[in-house]
Design a protein around this motif. Structure first.
Motif, short mmCIF file in Angstrom:
data_model
loop_
_atom_site.label_atom_id
_atom_site.label_comp_id
_atom_site.label_asym_id
_atom_site.label_seq_id
_atom_site.Cartn_x
_atom_site.Cartn_y
_atom_site.Cartn_z
N SER A 1 11.76 -8.30 8.32
CA SER A 1 11.24 -9.26 7.37
C SER A 1 12.14 -8.32 6.95
CB SER A 1 10.01 -9.95 7.25
OG SER A 1 9.22 -8.98 6.89
N ASP A 2 12.69 -7.21 6.60
CA ASP A 2 12.58 -5.74 5.91
C ASP A 2 11.86 -6.44 4.44
OD1 ASP A 2 14.63 -4.25 5.58
OD2 ASP A 2 16.26 -5.34 3.97
N ARG A 3 10.82 -6.75 4.96
CA ARG A 3 8.86 -6.19 3.94
C ARG A 3 9.26 -4.81 3.28
NH1 ARG A 3 3.86 -9.26 3.87
NH2 ARG A 3 2.84 -8.96 2.17
N PRO A 4 8.68 -5.01 2.28
CA PRO A 4 8.17 -2.70 2.50
C PRO A 4 6.58 -2.95 2.59
CG PRO A 4 8.46 -4.01 -0.01
CD PRO A 4 9.06 -4.63 0.94
N LEU A 5 6.46 -2.32 3.35
CA LEU A 5 5.11 -2.10 4.29
C LEU A 5 3.83 -1.01 3.92
CD1 LEU A 5 6.16 -2.46 7.60
CD2 LEU A 5 5.21 -4.33 6.27
N LEU B 1 13.00 -0.89 -6.16
CA LEU B 1 13.36 -0.55 -4.77
C LEU B 1 15.05 -1.08 -5.38
CD1 LEU B 1 12.98 0.41 -2.39
CD2 LEU B 1 12.52 -1.33 -1.75
N TYR B 2 15.06 -2.65 -5.00
CA TYR B 2 16.84 -2.67 -5.43
C TYR B 2 17.25 -2.65 -6.79
CZ TYR B 2 14.46 -6.01 -1.36
OH TYR B 2 13.97 -5.90 -0.81
N PRO C 1 0.82 -1.11 -0.30
CA PRO C 1 0.18 0.03 -0.24
C PRO C 1 0.63 1.35 -0.11
CG PRO C 1 -0.30 -0.77 2.29
CD PRO C 1 0.91 -1.61 1.68
N GLY C 2 0.15 2.44 -0.58
CA GLY C 2 1.23 3.45 -0.58
C GLY C 2 -0.31 4.57 -1.11
N ILE C 3 0.96 5.98 -0.58
CA ILE C 3 0.18 7.42 -0.57
C ILE C 3 0.45 7.83 -2.11
CG2 ILE C 3 1.22 8.24 1.04
CD1 ILE C 3 -2.72 8.48 0.70
N GLN D 1 8.44 2.81 3.77
CA GLN D 1 8.46 1.80 5.35
C GLN D 1 8.94 0.29 4.87
OE1 GLN D 1 5.34 3.05 7.98
NE2 GLN D 1 5.35 5.51 6.18
N PHE D 2 9.88 0.12 6.05
CA PHE D 2 9.84 -1.45 5.91
C PHE D 2 9.19 -2.68 7.35
CE2 PHE D 2 13.01 0.13 3.25
CZ PHE D 2 13.24 -0.44 1.82
N ASP D 3 9.33 -4.06 7.08
CA ASP D 3 9.19 -4.08 8.38
C ASP D 3 10.21 -4.72 9.41
OD1 ASP D 3 9.40 -6.85 9.95
OD2 ASP D 3 7.48 -7.06 9.50
#
Length: 208
Positions: A85-89, A53-54, A29-31, A80-82
């Motif tokens: 887990s470094d997962r993009p949130l 991203l990478y 999700p994003g804005i 923003q990342f977890d």
């Protein structure tokens, strides 16, 4: 236009619950905000988002947002990342015009430390700013700001004016030549110098 294209969907379910539902379905999700328009809740496929991203060319760069047949230039301002887990949130995109002058944080990188004699003399690099906010055209954002340490000496203070930047890049701080970093003698080097000074001042053994 920008190299990266983000294919987005508009999110109907906003708020924490909607964001969680989107993540479960494999979306980030994003804005989308700025440009004198109301914010819009959006999402993008997580696999595609990670791939972009990478590359290192997403965050802080001009990218193309695509929604159906519509496209527009945007700046990826934040991700923003977890923490586990470094997962993009979540991510933030800002609407811009390609020739619009914007403010944006750009990282500072230091090169040629191995060619700087100050570090062989026991010096250490004290970084004051790891990034600098600059004013620049949206389509001219530099990857980074480079500090070449090769010709610097022990005790040098490295300021904005020491950086080699494109002509159309200006610092957001315009009222002073602010400090980026300094090269200081390490504590161990200072202690060694102090011991040498004491030895030099001590009277030779056997003197009357």
């Amino acid at each position: 236009m920008a190299e990266i294209i983000l294919n987005v969907d508009v999110r109907d379910n906003t708020g924490t619950g909607g964001a969680r539902a989107g993540r479960r379905s494999g979306a980030v999700p994003g804005i989308l905000y700025g440009g004198g328009k109301a914010p819009v809740a959006i999402s993008v496929n997580e696999k595609d988002f990670r791939k972009n991203l990478y590359t290192g060319k997403l965050l802080g760069h001009l990218v193309t947002l695509k929604y159906g047949e519509e496209t527009q230039p945007v700046i990826a301002k934040d991700v923003q990342f977890d923490p586990v887990s470094d997962r993009p949130l979540h991510f933030d995109l800002m609407r811009v015009d390609e020739d619009q002058t914007i403010k944006i944080e750009v990282p500072v990188h230091f090169i040629n430390e191995d060619q700087c004699a100050a570090f062989r003399q026991g010096g250490s690099l004290e970084i004051v700013r790891h990034s600098v906010e600059i004013r620049v055209r949206a389509d001219h954002i530099p990857e980074d700001l480079i500090v070449d340490l090769a010709n610097h000496k022990l005790g040098d203070t490295i300021r904005w004016s020491d950086l080699k930047t494109p002509a159309d890049v200006e610092p957001a701080i315009g009222d002073r030549d602010f400090v980026i970093a300094s090269i200081k003698a390490s504590s161990a080097a200072k202690a060694a110098d102090a011991m040498e000074a004491e030895d030099a001042e001590a009277p030779a053994q056997g003197e009357a």
